[in-house]
Design a protein around this motif. Sequence first.
Motif, PDB file in Angstrom:
ATOM      1  N   ASP A 199       0.817  -1.211   0.000  1.00  8.73           N
ATOM      2  CA  ASP A 199       0.000   0.000   0.000  1.00  8.73           C
ATOM      3  C   ASP A 199       0.852   1.263   0.000  1.00  8.73           C
ATOM      4  O   ASP A 199       0.507   2.262  -0.630  1.00  8.73           O
ATOM      5  CB  ASP A 199      -0.954   0.008   1.192  1.00  8.73           C
ATOM      6  CG  ASP A 199      -0.225  -0.067   2.519  1.00  8.73           C
ATOM      7  OD1 ASP A 199       0.732  -0.843   2.632  1.00  8.73           O
ATOM      8  OD2 ASP A 199      -0.617   0.667   3.459  1.00  8.73           O
ATOM      9  N   ALA A 200       1.981   1.227   0.702  1.00 12.49           N
ATOM     10  CA  ALA A 200       2.849   2.397   0.796  1.00 12.49           C
ATOM     11  C   ALA A 200       3.894   2.445  -0.313  1.00 12.49           C
ATOM     12  O   ALA A 200       4.587   3.458  -0.468  1.00 12.49           O
ATOM     13  CB  ALA A 200       3.550   2.414   2.150  1.00 12.49           C
ATOM     14  N   ASP A 201       4.038   1.344  -1.060  1.00  7.22           N
ATOM     15  CA  ASP A 201       5.034   1.242  -2.127  1.00  7.22           C
ATOM     16  C   ASP A 201       6.430   1.575  -1.595  1.00  7.22           C
ATOM     17  O   ASP A 201       7.162   2.396  -2.153  1.00  7.22           O
ATOM     18  CB  ASP A 201       4.674   2.160  -3.290  1.00  7.22           C
ATOM     19  CG  ASP A 201       5.575   1.937  -4.516  1.00  7.22           C
ATOM     20  OD1 ASP A 201       6.069   0.806  -4.680  1.00  7.22           O
ATOM     21  OD2 ASP A 201       5.770   2.896  -5.289  1.00  7.22           O
ATOM     22  N   ARG A 202       6.806   0.885  -0.507  1.00 10.60           N
ATOM     23  CA  ARG A 202       8.145   1.127   0.053  1.00 10.60           C
ATOM     24  C   ARG A 202       8.646  -0.122   0.759  1.00 10.60           C
ATOM     25  O   ARG A 202       7.870  -0.994   1.147  1.00 10.60           O
ATOM     26  CB  ARG A 202       8.143   2.318   1.016  1.00 10.60           C
ATOM     27  CG  ARG A 202       7.392   2.100   2.315  1.00 10.60           C
ATOM     28  CD  ARG A 202       7.478   3.339   3.197  1.00 10.60           C
ATOM     29  NE  ARG A 202       6.717   3.188   4.429  1.00 10.60           N
ATOM     30  CZ  ARG A 202       7.242   2.723   5.566  1.00 10.60           C
ATOM     31  NH1 ARG A 202       8.517   2.372   5.627  1.00 10.60           N
ATOM     32  NH2 ARG A 202       6.494   2.627   6.656  1.00 10.60           N
ATOM     33  N   PHE A 203       9.968  -0.180   0.919  1.00  8.57           N
ATOM     34  CA  PHE A 203      10.620  -1.256   1.652  1.00  8.57           C
ATOM     35  C   PHE A 203      10.876  -0.834   3.095  1.00  8.57           C
ATOM     36  O   PHE A 203      11.096   0.340   3.384  1.00  8.57           O
ATOM     37  CB  PHE A 203      11.982  -1.597   1.032  1.00  8.57           C
ATOM     38  CG  PHE A 203      11.925  -2.198  -0.336  1.00  8.57           C
ATOM     39  CD1 PHE A 203      11.693  -3.551  -0.510  1.00  8.57           C
ATOM     40  CD2 PHE A 203      12.131  -1.418  -1.464  1.00  8.57           C
ATOM     41  CE1 PHE A 203      11.659  -4.121  -1.769  1.00  8.57           C
ATOM     42  CE2 PHE A 203      12.100  -1.971  -2.728  1.00  8.57           C
ATOM     43  CZ  PHE A 203      11.864  -3.321  -2.880  1.00  8.57           C
ATOM     44  N   ILE A 204      10.877  -1.819   3.990  1.00  9.40           N
ATOM     45  CA  ILE A 204      11.513  -1.658   5.284  1.00  9.40           C
ATOM     46  C   ILE A 204      12.514  -2.806   5.404  1.00  9.40           C
ATOM     47  O   ILE A 204      12.319  -3.870   4.814  1.00  9.40           O
ATOM     48  CB  ILE A 204      10.513  -1.658   6.454  1.00  9.40           C
ATOM     49  CG1 ILE A 204       9.701  -2.963   6.488  1.00  9.40           C
ATOM     50  CG2 ILE A 204       9.578  -0.456   6.381  1.00  9.40           C
ATOM     51  CD1 ILE A 204       8.803  -3.071   7.704  1.00  9.40           C
ATOM     52  N   ALA A 205      13.601  -2.593   6.131  1.00 15.74           N
ATOM     53  CA  ALA A 205      14.651  -3.621   6.208  1.00 15.74           C
ATOM     54  C   ALA A 205      15.401  -3.495   7.520  1.00 15.74           C
ATOM     55  O   ALA A 205      15.422  -2.428   8.138  1.00 15.74           O
ATOM     56  CB  ALA A 205      15.616  -3.487   5.033  1.00 15.74           C
ATOM     57  N   VAL A 206      15.997  -4.597   7.939  1.00 14.43           N
ATOM     58  CA  VAL A 206      16.867  -4.612   9.115  1.00 14.43           C
ATOM     59  C   VAL A 206      18.244  -5.105   8.671  1.00 14.43           C
ATOM     60  O   VAL A 206      18.368  -5.843   7.697  1.00 14.43           O
ATOM     61  CB  VAL A 206      16.298  -5.492  10.246  1.00 14.43           C
ATOM     62  CG1 VAL A 206      14.980  -4.933  10.751  1.00 14.43           C
ATOM     63  CG2 VAL A 206      16.110  -6.929   9.786  1.00 14.43           C
ATOM     64  N   PRO A 207      19.306  -4.703   9.381  1.00 14.92           N
ATOM     65  CA  PRO A 207      20.671  -5.032   8.961  1.00 14.92           C
ATOM     66  C   PRO A 207      20.948  -6.519   9.012  1.00 14.92           C
ATOM     67  O   PRO A 207      20.196  -7.308   9.599  1.00 14.92           O
ATOM     68  CB  PRO A 207      21.545  -4.272   9.967  1.00 14.92           C
ATOM     69  CG  PRO A 207      20.654  -3.241  10.578  1.00 14.92           C
ATOM     70  CD  PRO A 207      19.273  -3.825  10.563  1.00 14.92           C
ATOM     71  N   PRO A 208      22.069  -6.932   8.416  1.00 13.87           N
ATOM     72  CA  PRO A 208      22.459  -8.345   8.462  1.00 13.87           C
ATOM     73  C   PRO A 208      22.610  -8.852   9.884  1.00 13.87           C
ATOM     74  O   PRO A 208      22.906  -8.082  10.811  1.00 13.87           O
ATOM     75  CB  PRO A 208      23.815  -8.357   7.736  1.00 13.87           C
ATOM     76  CG  PRO A 208      23.802  -7.139   6.886  1.00 13.87           C
ATOM     77  CD  PRO A 208      23.000  -6.122   7.619  1.00 13.87           C
ATOM     78  N   ALA A 209      22.411 -10.162  10.041  1.00 15.22           N
ATOM     79  CA  ALA A 209      22.598 -10.792  11.345  1.00 15.22           C
ATOM     80  C   ALA A 209      24.090 -10.901  11.656  1.00 15.22           C
ATOM     81  O   ALA A 209      24.933 -10.932  10.755  1.00 15.22           O
ATOM     82  CB  ALA A 209      21.960 -12.174  11.351  1.00 15.22           C
ATOM     83  N   LYS A 210      24.423 -10.941  12.944  1.00 16.24           N
ATOM     84  CA  LYS A 210      25.796 -11.190  13.362  1.00 16.24           C
ATOM     85  C   LYS A 210      25.998 -12.705  13.418  1.00 16.24           C
ATOM     86  O   LYS A 210      25.388 -13.387  14.231  1.00 16.24           O
ATOM     87  CB  LYS A 210      26.053 -10.552  14.719  1.00 16.24           C
ATOM     88  CG  LYS A 210      25.982  -9.030  14.695  1.00 16.24           C
ATOM     89  CD  LYS A 210      26.245  -8.434  16.077  1.00 16.24           C
ATOM     90  CE  LYS A 210      26.171  -6.916  16.024  1.00 16.24           C
ATOM     91  NZ  LYS A 210      26.408  -6.300  17.362  1.00 16.24           N
ATOM     92  N   LEU A 211      26.849 -13.205  12.538  1.00 16.12           N
ATOM     93  CA  LEU A 211      27.009 -14.649  12.373  1.00 16.12           C
ATOM     94  C   LEU A 211      28.455 -15.064  12.592  1.00 16.12           C
ATOM     95  O   LEU A 211      29.391 -14.309  12.277  1.00 16.12           O
ATOM     96  CB  LEU A 211      26.578 -15.081  10.970  1.00 16.12           C
ATOM     97  CG  LEU A 211      25.119 -14.788  10.589  1.00 16.12           C
ATOM     98  CD1 LEU A 211      24.911 -15.085   9.112  1.00 16.12           C
ATOM     99  CD2 LEU A 211      24.168 -15.608  11.434  1.00 16.12           C
ATOM    100  N   ASP A 212      28.624 -16.254  13.094  1.00 17.27           N
ATOM    101  CA  ASP A 212      29.931 -16.875  13.218  1.00 17.27           C
ATOM    102  C   ASP A 212      30.268 -17.526  11.884  1.00 17.27           C
ATOM    103  O   ASP A 212      29.588 -18.461  11.446  1.00 17.27           O
ATOM    104  CB  ASP A 212      29.904 -17.917  14.343  1.00 17.27           C
ATOM    105  CG  ASP A 212      31.228 -18.658  14.507  1.00 17.27           C
ATOM    106  OD1 ASP A 212      32.147 -18.436  13.694  1.00 17.27           O
ATOM    107  OD2 ASP A 212      31.322 -19.463  15.441  1.00 17.27           O
TER     108      ASP A 212
END
Length: 220
Positions: A199-212
């Motif tokens: 509906d808003a025609d936009r992305f939301i995102a969160v940064p990469p995970a901290k992985l070993d």
Amino acid sequence: MTPDNTLRLAVIGDVHSSYDQLTSLLSGVPEGHELIFVGDFTDRGPDPVGVLKLIMDGGHRAVRGNHDDKLLRALKGNSVQVSGGLEYTLAMIRRESTSWQNRLRDWLAELPSFLLFPGVAVAHAYWSPTCPEDDHIWGPRIRDDAGRVQRLRWWEDPAYLTPGLRIIFGHYHMAVYTPQAICVDFGAPVGPLAAYLVDADRFIAVPPAKLDEQAAYLQI
């Protein structure tokens, strides 16, 4: 193509066992949006069971991705190539009760390969009115001169597009935003996890995970 501002959908990209990324992303989805998952729930990240339980117990709608299809075949006892983190996923699933494993197998088997909404198709990799189901899960592919399977950048070819329809998909580990194609797979867990708000025609995102980097689950 004008986005349908009545479709309050949040289409979630390939989660790949990144439970912490997913819960962080969901905390930023505006109220009133229905969550739709584009598949590839497991492998590559640390918590496949946590992700599966969140989606299954929440009753969220989803489509089947290629990793989910492979997991289903493995749970049915079929011979599959155990790669891309599947070995770790299966080990975590086998710690759960038999009844839960059976429930998971049945849930995966019932997942559709696509979902249709007014002006929007959601599939893991591709959708058209005439393509085979395998293309929904893997996307259109060709073999090169050496016999290797190559993915097509179908969103760049008008022949693969359906007039009046926007396809929202994952699978490709890249940002795609065109009038008729939206990719929500940004490469989680080593990349961001994203959602697209129709509906808003936009992305939301969160940064990469901290992985070993040496962890057993991280097999790209």
